[in-house]
Design a protein around this motif. Structure first.
Motif, PDB file in Angstrom:
ATOM      1  N   SER A 223       4.347   2.862   8.342  1.00 32.02           N
ATOM      2  CA  SER A 223       3.617   2.341   7.188  1.00 32.02           C
ATOM      3  C   SER A 223       3.677   3.365   6.065  1.00 32.02           C
ATOM      4  CB  SER A 223       2.158   2.052   7.573  1.00 32.02           C
ATOM      5  OG  SER A 223       1.416   1.669   6.438  1.00 32.02           O
ATOM      6  N   ARG A 257       7.698  -6.115   5.451  1.00 31.70           N
ATOM      7  CA  ARG A 257       6.567  -6.786   4.814  1.00 31.70           C
ATOM      8  C   ARG A 257       5.796  -5.783   3.960  1.00 31.70           C
ATOM      9  NH1 ARG A 257       5.165  -5.597   9.974  1.00 31.70           N
ATOM     10  NH2 ARG A 257       3.072  -4.760  10.361  1.00 31.70           N
ATOM     11  N   ASN A 259       1.801  -5.229   2.371  1.00 32.52           N
ATOM     12  CA  ASN A 259       0.409  -5.678   2.325  1.00 32.52           C
ATOM     13  C   ASN A 259       0.054  -6.028   0.877  1.00 32.52           C
ATOM     14  OD1 ASN A 259      -2.377  -6.033   2.479  1.00 32.52           O
ATOM     15  ND2 ASN A 259      -2.630  -4.405   3.982  1.00 32.52           N
ATOM     16  N   PHE A 269      -0.353   0.479  -1.989  1.00 30.50           N
ATOM     17  CA  PHE A 269      -0.026  -0.655  -1.129  1.00 30.50           C
ATOM     18  C   PHE A 269       0.769  -0.160   0.078  1.00 30.50           C
ATOM     19  CE2 PHE A 269      -0.828  -2.402  -5.267  1.00 30.50           C
ATOM     20  CZ  PHE A 269      -1.397  -3.647  -5.044  1.00 30.50           C
ATOM     21  N   ASN A 270       0.487  -0.726   1.217  1.00 31.83           N
ATOM     22  CA  ASN A 270       1.208  -0.351   2.431  1.00 31.83           C
ATOM     23  C   ASN A 270       2.455  -1.207   2.583  1.00 31.83           C
ATOM     24  OD1 ASN A 270      -0.569   1.656   3.221  1.00 31.83           O
ATOM     25  ND2 ASN A 270      -1.838   0.262   4.416  1.00 31.83           N
ATOM     26  N   TYR A 272       5.753  -1.797   5.159  1.00 35.19           N
ATOM     27  CA  TYR A 272       6.038  -1.573   6.570  1.00 35.19           C
ATOM     28  C   TYR A 272       7.545  -1.581   6.799  1.00 35.19           C
ATOM     29  CZ  TYR A 272       1.074  -2.439   6.969  1.00 35.19           C
ATOM     30  OH  TYR A 272      -0.292  -2.360   6.814  1.00 35.19           O
TER      31      TYR A 272
END
Length: 373
Positions: A223, A257, A259, A269-270, A272
């Protein structure tokens, strides 16, 4: 005796003046000749191998830097489903297990006796139901012949249905008893590697106590925190490149993806990043440092940023080495990579020799000497 005559003083002075004039004339003539000779050639500067590079076509990528900790995509905590003394533990940390493999056994003697009791009761209930079925069939014949009343037959039919229900209940109880006995065998819920063992033989295990932890290391995920001003440049499917401490080489991953909700504390923002790890080179918990590929050029000349002069202007250029001289060569910057500090440029061909960086005092037209091979 002859008489000696002395030369007048003025004749001596005149002779000295004439000699001086002649000497001055000779010096002036030498100076004039020196001034009229061609100027001496400027010295050639010797270059070191580190000053030069041979141009070649190479991929250059614009990267968005990130750092992340790699974690297993799939992992599981294995807890005890039965209470009792741990009889044996069959695995240790670092061992690979398959789904359903036995990890430990818990004492289940009381549960085993319960299963045997339930089986005996089930046998009895089956015999009672068989007898009740025979009675019902006989009573039906008598009722059809008019020898017994409908009420008497209904009583027999009701007794049969009660026996049938008791048998179904006993079968359910036996199934639960067998399940409880099976829970004394702790098995792996997934294939993977054991990374935690929290029990030892002889210890007392309680229900829901965590005994093992298993992770599937074939796929890892990290992440990365992305600033809000840059998150719009990301989209799932982009490639990621990174390195990990203690291992040589570059690893690849994929952005899977993002978040859509920013972290309240950092407003980041994370994102992945998933990494295939079938060969097991990467380990869970390793720190990855790299970049997400925003744009990549594969068919241009790659040079260090230091080699390009006035890179931010409309007319960037670099210095070629041709025929023992430095030549100013205009180029076009196609892509800039601040991560590895390189430019993808057009305007030079592969195989040409250029200065790797600006050298103090060097300018177009200067004579240079290449290092000997």
């Amino acid at each position: 005796m002859p008489t000696l005559h002395r030369a007048p003083l003025w004749l001596a002075l005149l002779a000295a003046t004439a000699l001086g004039t002649t000497a001055c004339s000779n010096k002036n003539a030498d100076a004039a000749a020196s001034a009229s000779s061609p100027a001496a050639a400027a010295p050639s500067r010797a270059l070191a191998p580190a000053d030069l590079l041979l141009t070649k076509v190479s991929a250059v990528a614009e990267l968005l830097p990130f750092t992340a900790t790699l974690n297993p995509l799939n992992s599981a905590e294995v807890a005890a489903e039965a209470e009792g003394r741990v009889l044996e533990v069959l695995v240790r940390e670092g061992e690979t297990v398959q789904k359903g493999q036995l990890l430990a056994r818990i004492d289940g003697e009381a549960l085993r006796q319960n299963v045997l009791e339930m089986q005996a009761q089930l046998t009895n209930d089956e015999a009672r139901l068989k007898l009740a079925r025979l009675k019902r069939d006989k009573q039906r014949e008598l009722y059809q012949q008019g020898f017994i009343s409908k009420l008497a037959f209904d009583e027999i039919e009701n007794d049969y249905q009660i026996r049938e229900g008791e048998l179904a209940a006993r079968r359910s109880q036996l199934a639960r008893a067998r399940k409880s006995l099976g829970e004394t065998e702790v098995r792996a819920p997934m294939a993977g590697t054991v990374y935690a063992r929290r029990t030892q033989p002889g210890e007392q295990a309680s229900k829901n106590q965590k005994l093992f932890a298993i992770a599937d290391l074939s796929v890892l995920e990290g992440s990365a925190s992305i600033p809000a001003r840059l998150v719009s440049r990301l989209q799932p499917g982009q490639q990621a490149r990174f390195q990990v401490e203690g291992q040589d080489g570059e690893f690849r991953g994929e952005l899977v993806r993002i978040n859509p909700v920013a972290a309240s504390a950092t407003r980041t923002f994370n994102a992945y990043i998933r990494v295939a790890n079938a060969d097991g080179r990467l380990k869970a918990g390793q720190f990855a440092k790299g970049g997400i590929v925003l744009r990549e050029v594969t068919d241009a000349i790659a040079v260090p940023q230091a080699a390009v002069q006035q890179a931010d202007s409309a007319n960037p250029w670099l210095l070629l080495v041709q025929n023992g001289k430095l030549v100013k060569q205009p180029v076009k910057v196609v892509l800039r990579s601040d991560t590895d500090r390189r430019f993808a440029v057009q305007g030079v061909a592969a195989g040409q020799t250029v200065l790797a960086a600006a050298l103090l005092g060097m300018k177009p037209g200067d004579a240079v000497t290449l290092p000997k091979p």
